[in-house]
Design an enzyme around this catalytic site. Structure first.
Site, PDB file in Angstrom:
ATOM      1  N   GLU A  66      -0.687  -1.791   5.147  1.00 22.73           N
ATOM      2  CA  GLU A  66       0.183  -1.760   6.333  1.00 22.73           C
ATOM      3  C   GLU A  66       0.093  -0.412   7.036  1.00 22.73           C
ATOM      4  OE1 GLU A  66       3.071  -1.022   9.083  1.00 22.73           O
ATOM      5  OE2 GLU A  66       3.171   0.051   7.194  1.00 22.73           O
ATOM      6  N   ASP A 110       0.822  -1.216   0.000  1.00 20.78           N
ATOM      7  CA  ASP A 110       0.000   0.000   0.000  1.00 20.78           C
ATOM      8  C   ASP A 110       0.853   1.262   0.000  1.00 20.78           C
ATOM      9  OD1 ASP A 110       0.844  -0.772   2.581  1.00 20.78           O
ATOM     10  OD2 ASP A 110      -0.640   0.525   3.524  1.00 20.78           O
TER      11      ASP A 110
HETATM   12 ZN   LIG Z   1       5.345   3.600   6.355  1.00 22.60          ZN
HETATM   13 ZN   LIG Z   2       6.608   0.733   5.600  1.00 18.92          ZN
END
Ligand SMILES: [Zn+2]
Ligand SMILES: [Zn+2]
Length: 396
Positions: free
Chosen positions: A139, A81
């Site tokens: 994440e 991401d």
């Molecule tokens: Zn990051």
């Molecule tokens: Zn990262």
């Protein structure tokens, strides 16, 4: 033999790794919205002799490389991401998605992992055990993709998990590791203090939440200095104090927001408990009403000491020509949702030096960039750790 073969093939594919990274960099997607990236990843595996499962815990992709020979199961994780940042680099492959940027290097993670996975698939008849590739979404944004992929069974049958992060603040060529607690856990909160507004000339007829909020900010500073064991590390930051109003009007409400980090889940719990206690105390002292929304978030990342040493040794022993050193480093202040894997299974998360030439910008900066030599280093490092892990396993 097999190690040399894998390393050579990865080297031959370095250019493709860079191309993939640049493609992903140009086309970043926000956490939980990475549908095109997930599709790109799944398409990469089409026609390859491997089992691919999409939609794992959201946009996550699971790839299972079964070598056909019994052995352990090792998961390798790479996130994909990007962040809500307007890119300010002059890169020819800068983001085409305005306001979204790969400013943490997850484009590099996915690029090296795709090529590493492809090469492991080519060589699978010469390997033992099973390799699970975890292409993880989201994440950067709590609650994060890791928890959801775990809930969806990504770790079923897995013995251990390895991951790596490219680091713009670490010298390219260095591979770094740290046993035990190595990245902070975090929490965050929003405190709404409700008083009663009034005229600036008559504070006795009102109840001023700004004064109560100011005391809260000061008292919170005593948590780290007075409540934590000096050998425990933690930090509390009030990042927002929304008290904007007019000079002669007493407001009826203020909103504060803060960030909590700790190098240990017990420490994090202590900080949470103390914030709640201070908030209650402020209510009693100032007669205000507080609404505290506290969100416990990513845990502390705990690297299994034995596995981490084994990984570091395997990388050292591989004598990679582009790796100048494999060293132990200090714990790192940011948080990472890889921590959830480390809570489930003995796992290890290492750092790949990726400092670019010239000016270095930190992760999440609009001018963030990495040295692309780090892609091959990441692939070869994680690749050599995986080979060592799978081939030196006596479980058959
Ligand atoms: Zn990051
Ligand atoms: Zn990262």
């Amino acid at each position: 033999m097999i190690l040399g073969k894998l390393m050579d093939r990865l080297k031959d594919k370095e250019e493709r790794m860079v191309e993939i990274r640049r493609h992903l960099h140009e086309n970043p997607e926000l956490s939980f919205q990475e549908t095109e990236t997930a599709k790109y990843i799944a398409e990469f595996y089409e026609e390859k002799d491997v089992e691919v499962e999409t939609g794992v815990g959201g946009n996550g992709v699971k790839v299972t490389i079964d070598t056909g020979t019994p052995g352990k199961t090792l998961a390798l994780r790479a996130d994909f991401d990007a962040l809500p940042i307007l890119e300010e680099t002059d890169l020819p492959f800068a983001s085409k998605n305005e306001g979204v940027m790969h400013a943490c290097g997850h484009d590099a993670h996915t690029a090296y992992m795709l090529i590493l996975a492809e090469t492991l698939i080519e060589l699978k008849d010469e390997l033992k055990g099973t390799i699970v590739i975890i292409h993880q979404h989201a994440e950067e944004l709590p609650p994060g993709g890791a928890q959801r992929m775990i809930a969806d069974g990504i770790l079923d049958g897995v013995d251990n998990v390895l991951g790596a992060h490219v680091m713009s603040n670490m010298e390219t060529g260095k591979v770094l590791y740290r046993e035990k607690e190595s990245m902070t856990g975090r929490g965050f909160f929003k405190l709404t203090i409700k008083g009663s507004g009034g005229h600036g000339s008559s504070p006795h007829l009102a109840n001023d939440p700004i004064v109560a909020g100011a005391h809260f900010v000061s008292e919170v500073q005593t948590i780290v200095s007075r409540r934590l064991n000096p050998f425990e590390a933690g930090v509390v930051t009030i990042g927002s104090f929304d008290g904007k109003g007019v000079f002669n009007v007493i407001k009826d409400q203020v909103v504060l927001e803060g960030d909590v980090r700790a190098m240990g889940d017990d420490t994090k719990k202590t900080i949470e408990k103390e914030i709640k206690r201070i908030s209650s105390g402020i209510e009693a002292t100032f007669g205000v009403t507080n609404v505290l929304e506290y969100k416990d978030d990513y845990p502390t990342l705990y690297n299994d000491p034995e596995l981490t040493r084994q990984v570091a040794k395997a990388i050292k022993d591989a004598n990679l020509s582009n790796v100048t050193s494999v060293e132990r480093c200090e714990p790192q202040p940011p948080s990472e949702d890889f921590a959830y894997y480390t809570k489930e299974l003995p796992s290890s998360f290492i750092y790949i030096g990726a400092a670019p030439e010239g000016q270095i910008y930190p992760h999440h900066h609009p001018k963030f960039d990495i040295n692309e030599d780090s892609l091959l280093i990441a692939a070869q490092s994680i690749g050599s750790a995986a080979i060592d892990y799978l081939m030196n396993d006596s479980k058959e």
